[in-house]
Design an enzyme around this catalytic site. Structure first.
Site, PDB file in Angstrom:
ATOM      1  N   HIS A 190      41.927  53.603  33.462  1.00  0.00           N
ATOM      2  CA  HIS A 190      41.890  53.448  34.917  1.00  0.00           C
ATOM      3  C   HIS A 190      42.972  54.262  35.605  1.00  0.00           C
ATOM      4  CE1 HIS A 190      39.287  50.038  33.854  1.00  0.00           C
ATOM      5  NE2 HIS A 190      38.658  50.483  34.914  1.00  0.00           N
ATOM      6  N   ARG A 297      35.946  49.255  43.920  1.00  0.00           N
ATOM      7  CA  ARG A 297      36.664  48.506  42.878  1.00  0.00           C
ATOM      8  C   ARG A 297      37.638  47.542  43.562  1.00  0.00           C
ATOM      9  NH1 ARG A 297      36.575  53.869  40.066  1.00  0.00           N
ATOM     10  NH2 ARG A 297      35.671  53.538  38.008  1.00  0.00           N
ATOM     11  N   GLU A 432      27.416  48.092  31.237  1.00  0.00           N
ATOM     12  CA  GLU A 432      28.604  48.667  30.592  1.00  0.00           C
ATOM     13  C   GLU A 432      28.690  48.254  29.131  1.00  0.00           C
ATOM     14  OE1 GLU A 432      32.022  48.961  33.504  1.00  0.00           O
ATOM     15  OE2 GLU A 432      31.436  46.872  33.764  1.00  0.00           O
ATOM     16  N   ASP A 456      32.976  52.347  30.527  1.00  0.00           N
ATOM     17  CA  ASP A 456      33.021  51.270  29.542  1.00  0.00           C
ATOM     18  C   ASP A 456      31.879  51.383  28.547  1.00  0.00           C
ATOM     19  OD1 ASP A 456      35.311  49.619  29.864  1.00  0.00           O
ATOM     20  OD2 ASP A 456      34.554  49.074  31.833  1.00  0.00           O
ATOM     21  N   CYS A 503      27.661  54.897  38.022  1.00  0.00           N
ATOM     22  CA  CYS A 503      28.899  54.943  38.805  1.00  0.00           C
ATOM     23  C   CYS A 503      30.117  55.224  37.909  1.00  0.00           C
ATOM     24  CB  CYS A 503      29.096  53.656  39.603  1.00  0.00           C
ATOM     25  SG  CYS A 503      29.244  52.195  38.576  1.00  0.00           S
TER      26      CYS A 503
HETATM   27  C1  PEP Z   1      32.762  52.090  34.256  1.00  0.00           C
HETATM   28  O1  PEP Z   1      33.161  51.402  33.312  1.00  0.00           O
HETATM   29  O2  PEP Z   1      32.083  53.124  34.117  1.00  0.00           O
HETATM   30  C2  PEP Z   1      33.105  51.726  35.634  1.00  0.00           C
HETATM   31  C3  PEP Z   1      32.606  52.376  36.661  1.00  0.00           C
HETATM   32  O3  PEP Z   1      34.004  50.721  35.800  1.00  0.00           O
HETATM   33  P1  PEP Z   1      35.589  50.908  35.590  1.00  0.00           P
HETATM   34  O4  PEP Z   1      35.862  52.355  35.358  1.00  0.00           O
HETATM   35  O5  PEP Z   1      36.257  50.401  36.816  1.00  0.00           O
HETATM   36  O6  PEP Z   1      35.818  50.059  34.388  1.00  0.00           O
HETATM   37 MG    MG Z   2      33.924  49.427  33.756  1.00  0.00          MG
END
Ligand code: PEP
Ligand code: MG
Length: 585
Positions: A190, A297, A432, A456, A503
């Site tokens: 992240h 988010r 995910e 994920d 996404c």
């Molecule tokens: C993902 O896992 O692709 C996602 C968009 O969520 P994050 O990156 O916030 O875990």
């Molecule tokens: Mg994610």
């Protein structure tokens, strides 16, 4: 001149002076005090120990409530260390004998213990090192310190650090800091995502290098290739300045694409949405040509603070995004805390595998009060404009049904009080976890939409921690196993007539975006600054070609083969400057 290389995680080029944040070693410098002040310093320490102890008590109670007594007991071990008479005597001895500040005494003694545990080599004792760090941090905060202190002049600087958490990254002042480089970190973490959202060039996983940097060093950071150059020779510096200028020219050219559609040469329309972490990024998204917010988010409102935001504060943030969207759709994701996104206000349980543990929707469902409050705020904001609610990391139908019931229940209560949404509030889930895709036919009738979180999904499909540099080569968006799961999800969603989008970060890189389009995904949500680059590539290719390449990719045996396939396809189609930049990736 010294040249290093790491993983480029946020594109852009920066040249600036070094600003070192040494988190592994001592951030607390030795501060001497007058011998007359030693007794007062011991009293200050005493007061801080009491405060820290009260904090640990509260954490223990919250952790026990959420995750049971066994988890709560972890904090009682911290408490024991904090109140240990031998440790306390050592702190006081240092203050009195060496006339140093309480902060220095605390850090110095605990660091010595941590080193000793580390050297003993037993895994169990090494785990205790993190407990020591936790106690140190709690006590230093009680002594008035802040968790992240950047000392030195940040203007025009490149931050160099062992590591940065997503919350710390989000708090960096992007008007002053030009970019950052860390010794550790992985491509899908992240921290990397936040850097891209903030438009901060970043390179991670460079390996141990901080000890080789002088504080007056000049740094070149190349967030396209992962190169980091320390004290460059004049010719190298001049070459980078030229490259930086042409990158700026290309950004200006891309800006002109804002109002044109993302449509392939043979007429396949792709909807481009923006991923945001903070309300003000929504405006950046629309300025870059996004047609809505595909992922908000919301957990970033919780990071970097000790108290959770109340309903009013959440509502204000959500309304802010809806107002900025001016009638465009906004997908609000419920809290995705845990793993690398830890909020001070939500107890962080110590787990040996946090990525597989109590995170995301699992944590929300264990804290119905926090979860319901968030849902209520989202529903209330839906009175102002089109809002969709999305749950992260759903693995089972039971989780989905439970979360969905809470939304229905809150909506019913609000309706009784006269609440009316601007549009029907759609409720969807992220894909995910591979299990959810394998079983998607069991979910699909009851969901309004699905969105694939490829960050994920790659992590859980390849069994590779997205933030771990040691296995970064296995974190492969091009892996055919990942592509087959995406294709399977598209088939089920299309068959049921339900919208499907992506996404995750695969939407933001033009090469993986082209592959997604070929796999049948027609809605991509990416960080604001990635939207024009993807749009520019979409407008230079044919949907038919993308489909052909995707079909071939599904039959490949490995990620390298797929990458070569996609890159050679794009190389044959993209000839302009933007294309050249894209192909460097
Ligand atoms: C993902 O896992 O692709 C996602 C968009 O969520 P994050 O990156 O916030 O875990
Ligand atoms: Mg994610």
């Amino acid at each position: 001149m010294l040249e290093l290389s790491g993983i480029a995680v946020s594109p852009g080029m920066a040249i600036g002076k070094a600003l070192i944040l040494d988190r592994e070693g001592y951030r607390i410098t030795r501060t001497e005090i007058s011998p007359h002040d030693c007794e007062n310093e011991c009293k200050r320490l005493d007061q801080a120990v009491r405060e820290a102890s009260a904090q640990l008590d509260a954490r223990q109670a919250r952790a026990a409530e959420v995750a049971g007594q066994r988890v709560g007991a972890i904090f009682s071990a911290h408490q024991q260390l904090l109140l240990d008479p031998v440790v306390r005597a050592e702190w006081e001895r240092l203050i009195r004998e060496q006339c140093v500040s309480a902060e220095y005494a605390v850090s110095s003694v605990l660091n010595r213990f941590a080193q000793a545990f580390r050297q003993l080599g037993s895994e169990m004792l090494v785990e205790r090192v993190n407990d020591i760090r936790d106690v140190e941090q709690t006590l230093l905060e009680a002594l008035g310190g802040t968790p992240l202190q950047i000392c030195g002049d940040a203007d025009g600087a490149i931050l160099l650090s062992h590591d940065l958490t997503p919350g710390e990254t989000a708090r960096l002042d992007a008007d002053r800091i030009l970019g950052f480089c860390t010794e550790v970190g992985g491509p899908g973490a992240h921290t990397a995502i936040v850097a891209r959202g903030m438009n901060l060039p970043a390179v991670v996983a460079v390996g141990a290098f901080l000890h080789r940097i002088r504080s007056d060093s000049l740094i070149i950071l190349d967030g396209f290739t992962g190169r980091v150059i320390i004290d460059p020779d004049p010719e190298v510096l001049a070459e980078f300045r030229r490259a930086q200028m042409s990158h700026r020219d290309r950004s200006v050219a891309l800006g002109r694409l804002r109002d044109v559609p993302a449509e392939t040469l043979d007429g396949r329309r792709v909807t481009m949405l923006a991923n945001i972490e903070f309300p003000n990024e929504a405006t950046a998204g629309f300025l870059h040509g996004a047609e809505g917010i595909g992922l908000y988010r919301t957990e970033f409102l919780y990071l970097g603070r000790d108290d959770p935001p109340g309903l009013d504060e959440q509502l204000a943030a959500y309304r802010d995004v809806v107002a900025r969207a001016e009638g465009r759709p906004v997908v609000m994701r419920t809290l995705d805390l845990g793993a690398d996104k830890l909020a001070g206000s939500i107890p962080a349980v110590t787990e040996s595998n946090p990525v597989l543990g109590l995170r995301s929707i699992r944590l929300s469902l264990r804290q119905p009060d926090v979860f319901r409050k968030q849902i209520r705020a989202m529903l209330q904001a839906a009175a102002d404009g089109p809002v969709k609610i999305m749950f992260p990391m759903i693995a089972t139908v039971a989780e989905w049904e439970c979360a969905r019931r809470i939304v229905d229940d809150e909506a019913e209560q609000l309706s009784r009080q006269g609440w009316q949404p601007a549009e029907h509030v759609e409720v969807g889930m992220m894909l995910e976890v591979p299990a959810a895709i394998v079983l998607l036919d069991r979910f699909i009738e009851s969901v309004d939409f699905v969105s694939i979180g490829t960050n994920d999904l790659i992590q859980y499909t390849m069994a590779v921690d997205r933030g771990n540099e040691w296995v970064a080569d296995l974190y492969a968006p091009f892996d055919p196993a990942v592509l087959r799961l995406i294709r399977a999800a598209v088939e089920v969603a299309d068959g049921a007539g339900k919208p499907i989008s992506v996404c995750g970060e695969m939407s933001s890189s033009p090469d993986t975006a082209a592959l997604l389009i070929g796999l049948g995904v027609a809605t991509l949500s990416a960080p604001p600054n990635a939207v024009p680059r993807v749009k520019s590539v979409v407008r230079q290719i044919q949907f038919d070609d993308c489909r052909r390449v995707a079909q071939q990719a599904l039959q490949c045996a490995g990620a390298d083969q797929v990458r070569d396939l996609v890159h050679s396809f794009l190389r044959s189609k993209l000839s302009d400057d933007v294309g050249q930049e894209v192909l460097q990736l």
